[in-house]
Design an enzyme around this catalytic site. Sequence first.
Site, mmCIF file in Angstrom:
data_model
loop_
_atom_site.group_PDB
_atom_site.id
_atom_site.type_symbol
_atom_site.label_atom_id
_atom_site.label_comp_id
_atom_site.label_asym_id
_atom_site.label_seq_id
_atom_site.Cartn_x
_atom_site.Cartn_y
_atom_site.Cartn_z
ATOM 1 N N CYS A 290 4.843 27.978 58.118
ATOM 2 C CA CYS A 290 5.766 28.890 58.792
ATOM 3 C C CYS A 290 5.561 30.325 58.321
ATOM 4 O O CYS A 290 5.804 31.266 59.078
ATOM 5 C CB CYS A 290 7.210 28.449 58.580
ATOM 6 S SG CYS A 290 7.717 28.348 56.857
ATOM 7 N N CYS A 439 4.276 66.762 32.861
ATOM 8 C CA CYS A 439 4.630 66.790 31.445
ATOM 9 C C CYS A 439 5.852 67.691 31.261
ATOM 10 O O CYS A 439 5.872 68.833 31.729
ATOM 11 C CB CYS A 439 3.454 67.302 30.621
ATOM 12 S SG CYS A 439 3.814 67.460 28.856
ATOM 13 N N CYS A 442 4.653 70.924 28.508
ATOM 14 C CA CYS A 442 3.776 72.016 28.934
ATOM 15 C C CYS A 442 3.841 72.278 30.427
ATOM 16 O O CYS A 442 3.303 73.283 30.896
ATOM 17 C CB CYS A 442 2.332 71.736 28.524
ATOM 18 S SG CYS A 442 1.572 70.345 29.396
ATOM 19 N N CYS A 490 -0.667 63.348 27.380
ATOM 20 C CA CYS A 490 -1.036 64.561 28.112
ATOM 21 C C CYS A 490 -2.303 65.138 27.488
ATOM 22 O O CYS A 490 -2.352 65.376 26.274
ATOM 23 C CB CYS A 490 0.101 65.580 28.055
ATOM 24 S SG CYS A 490 -0.288 67.176 28.815
ATOM 25 N N CYS A 493 -1.638 68.702 26.042
ATOM 26 C CA CYS A 493 -0.935 68.673 24.751
ATOM 27 C C CYS A 493 -1.663 67.811 23.732
ATOM 28 O O CYS A 493 -1.394 67.906 22.528
ATOM 29 C CB CYS A 493 0.488 68.150 24.940
ATOM 30 S SG CYS A 493 1.518 69.152 26.043
ATOM 31 N N HIS A 571 12.264 28.838 54.510
ATOM 32 C CA HIS A 571 11.618 28.805 55.822
ATOM 33 C C HIS A 571 11.480 30.224 56.355
ATOM 34 O O HIS A 571 12.367 31.064 56.170
ATOM 35 C CB HIS A 571 12.443 27.943 56.783
ATOM 36 C CG HIS A 571 11.835 27.808 58.143
ATOM 37 N ND1 HIS A 571 10.589 27.249 58.344
ATOM 38 C CD2 HIS A 571 12.295 28.158 59.373
ATOM 39 C CE1 HIS A 571 10.316 27.253 59.635
ATOM 40 N NE2 HIS A 571 11.332 27.808 60.282
#
Length: 619
Positions: A290, A439, A442, A490, A493, A571
Amino acid sequence: MSQLSSTLKRYTESSRYTDAPYAKPGYGTYTPSSYGANLAASFLEKEKLGFKPVSPTSFLPRPRTYGPSSILDCDRGRPLLRSDIIGSSKRSESQTRGNERPSGSGLNGGSGFSYGVSSNSLSYLPMNARDQGVTLSQKKSNSQSDLARDFSSLRTSDGYRTSDGYRTSEGFRIDPGNLGRSPMLARTRKELCALQGLYQAASRSEYLTDYLENYGRKGSAPQVLTQAPPPSRVPEVLSPTYRPSGRYTLWEKSKGQASGPSRSSSPGRDTMNSKSAQGLAGLRNLGNTCFMNSILQCLSNTRELRDYCLQRLYMRDLGHTSSAHTALMEEFAKLIQTIWTSSPNDVVSPSEFKTQIQRYAPRFMGYNQQDAQEFLRFLLDGLHNEVNRVAARPKASPETLDHLPDEEKGRQMWRKYLEREDSRIGDLFVGQLKSSLTCTDCGYCSTVFDPFWDLSLPIAKRGYPEVTLMDCMRLFTKEDILDGDEKPTCCRCRARKRCIKKFSVQRFPKILVLHLKRFSESRIRTSKLTTFVNFPLRDLDLREFASENTNHAVYNLYAVSNHSGTTMGGHYTAYCRSPVTGEWHTFNDSSVTPMSSSQVRTSDAYLLFYELASPPSRM
């Protein structure tokens, strides 16, 4: 090979996002492959982004297995499109937020099935019949063909038919209409015991029920069964091994009539013209299929896909790729053609199509319960690969796009995608999602653009006055804070920093498939969410979720795939609006009935199919 990037693919291949490799799972294991807690890069941008998580940290949920550890049972979770499973094709999963459900926890088709209980342990002959030495096959897993063959063998082989009933070679007369009171041999009594067992096993099969009724009708003897037609509704506890060999066959649903197409005798149906009657054929349930029937009916009512098949436009796109496999697209088109050239009361057997889809995706072999969304993903991927207009895919270019504005970068990424993946299927269903990661220290923002086939939307928690589809979209696109263990690294950074993640839609597809995530996962168990989500039938305006200004983001609903039941079994049905008449119908396997548009919204809605509205409806 399709290059729509999934989250798992991006996490495993991106040197910027991952320091430690992720092991690729073996077949039969569950691996989340949609958007999880972290942002990921597309396959062309994987070396460009400036964020990468610390290697010991993984934000993907661990796999979980329910039920027996067989290949088919433990492989019912999220599909991983691997080349060793489905050939050389691979494409992205739908974009989704939050944790994915574990293996075995899909919204599974069929009813009455419990994980952890093998259906092969069941026996369908009563004890007294077995004790008396019945000579029938004692297989614990009976196919419809086996049942029909064994059923035919119940006739007394040394008997003969007369005008007044049925006689054995010993001269005993057996009145078919009065079997219970006629004298009979011990062998006949054994056969009747076996007949009772077979009847219990096949009591829900329309075909064998018809045969039993004919066997017991006075003045008639059973016909010899030479070939069993496809089953209509195999009992959910059976594990049939039926392998049909014919093409799409129309079998009459009405009892006591010869097989073949015929018109419904329900009031009002006979007055419908042939044009409005098209597309209303049912699909035979081959045994827990089904989920497949529901998706096929939704795709059959997708206007442009239907025309692509009916007008045989797919023929010009076949064979462009290096792979010569075209059987799946051909069988799918033949099935759509049969549905749209049949009368409303006809029932079409999708057995040949099922043969091809399980060759392409072996996870669908057999007759186990499956998830409708997973089936849709594999099917669209297979159709796309076979009609891909790109004969030779170019290699990924190392060209960097970081210096471009986001809008231009998105266009360039889309152009590069079409250089590798260009098909009519993709023209209809593929959109582009923009993901950004910023970030908080920064302010550096990294963006990636990924193709998607559908969007998996989380459902708002209970307690809201009303949960709407727009609430689910807002929950999907809202800003998420990645902090604590989820902090990515990051590159500017050069440290793990608190970041903000956000999704938006860069390019809306012609056909938008929205998946309502009706599963709540916990460490103990996975439960189904039955929250009613109010979704519009017309003018679904998604412009607020666009990454740039657009006026082409208004949709109309034309199909819904519904799941009723629990995580242990249920179903699937489909509600579809005809592209010819605009009227709604319920497709419940072989049954097709008209319905009102006011009945379309239910708490069973699982997959929503929207088509991009024409300009007049956006006024």
